[in-house]
Design an enzyme around this catalytic site. Sequence first.
Site, mmCIF file in Angstrom:
data_model
loop_
_atom_site.group_PDB
_atom_site.id
_atom_site.type_symbol
_atom_site.label_atom_id
_atom_site.label_comp_id
_atom_site.label_asym_id
_atom_site.label_seq_id
_atom_site.Cartn_x
_atom_site.Cartn_y
_atom_site.Cartn_z
ATOM 1 N N VAL A 240 17.832 63.935 48.669
ATOM 2 C CA VAL A 240 18.316 65.194 49.232
ATOM 3 C C VAL A 240 18.485 66.205 48.103
ATOM 4 O O VAL A 240 19.044 65.887 47.057
ATOM 5 C CB VAL A 240 19.691 64.983 49.923
ATOM 6 C CG1 VAL A 240 20.210 66.291 50.511
ATOM 7 C CG2 VAL A 240 19.598 63.901 50.992
ATOM 8 N N CYS A 241 17.999 67.435 48.328
ATOM 9 C CA CYS A 241 18.267 68.529 47.389
ATOM 10 C C CYS A 241 18.784 69.710 48.211
ATOM 11 O O CYS A 241 19.346 69.524 49.274
ATOM 12 C CB CYS A 241 17.017 68.878 46.573
ATOM 13 S SG CYS A 241 15.680 69.558 47.564
ATOM 14 N N TYR A 242 18.604 70.915 47.729
ATOM 15 C CA TYR A 242 19.105 72.090 48.460
ATOM 16 C C TYR A 242 18.294 72.386 49.712
ATOM 17 O O TYR A 242 18.822 72.521 50.803
ATOM 18 C CB TYR A 242 19.105 73.328 47.556
ATOM 19 C CG TYR A 242 20.033 73.209 46.380
ATOM 20 C CD1 TYR A 242 21.395 73.495 46.509
ATOM 21 C CD2 TYR A 242 19.557 72.790 45.149
ATOM 22 C CE1 TYR A 242 22.253 73.366 45.436
ATOM 23 C CE2 TYR A 242 20.414 72.662 44.063
ATOM 24 C CZ TYR A 242 21.760 72.952 44.216
ATOM 25 O OH TYR A 242 22.598 72.807 43.152
#
Length: 106
Positions: free
Chosen positions: A64-66
Amino acid sequence: MNFQHLDIATLAAWLEAGEELALVDIRDPLSFAQGHIPASRRLDNDSVSGFLDETPAKRPVVVVCYHGHSSQQAAAWLAGQGLEAVYSLDGGFTEWQLRHPDRVEA
């Protein structure tokens, strides 16, 4: 070996079903502290070798990132380290928070 894309609905279903997976968040420490998907752990250059040591190769890993962009590079790298089922969360934490505001932990 390459990574796969994962949509928000599928991740939500997996979490509801209690699927055994590793959920890693590569955002900066402050963003992670302000809110993250429950059961996720922050992963950075310092913690990645420990993560690889303790994660079975067959366990699905969701990155998961932005917004779902940098997670693709991280997922490709993790897949290259021998993990067999690596996913990049499309839309990232931003989209997760939008769709599941009740499923965010600070």
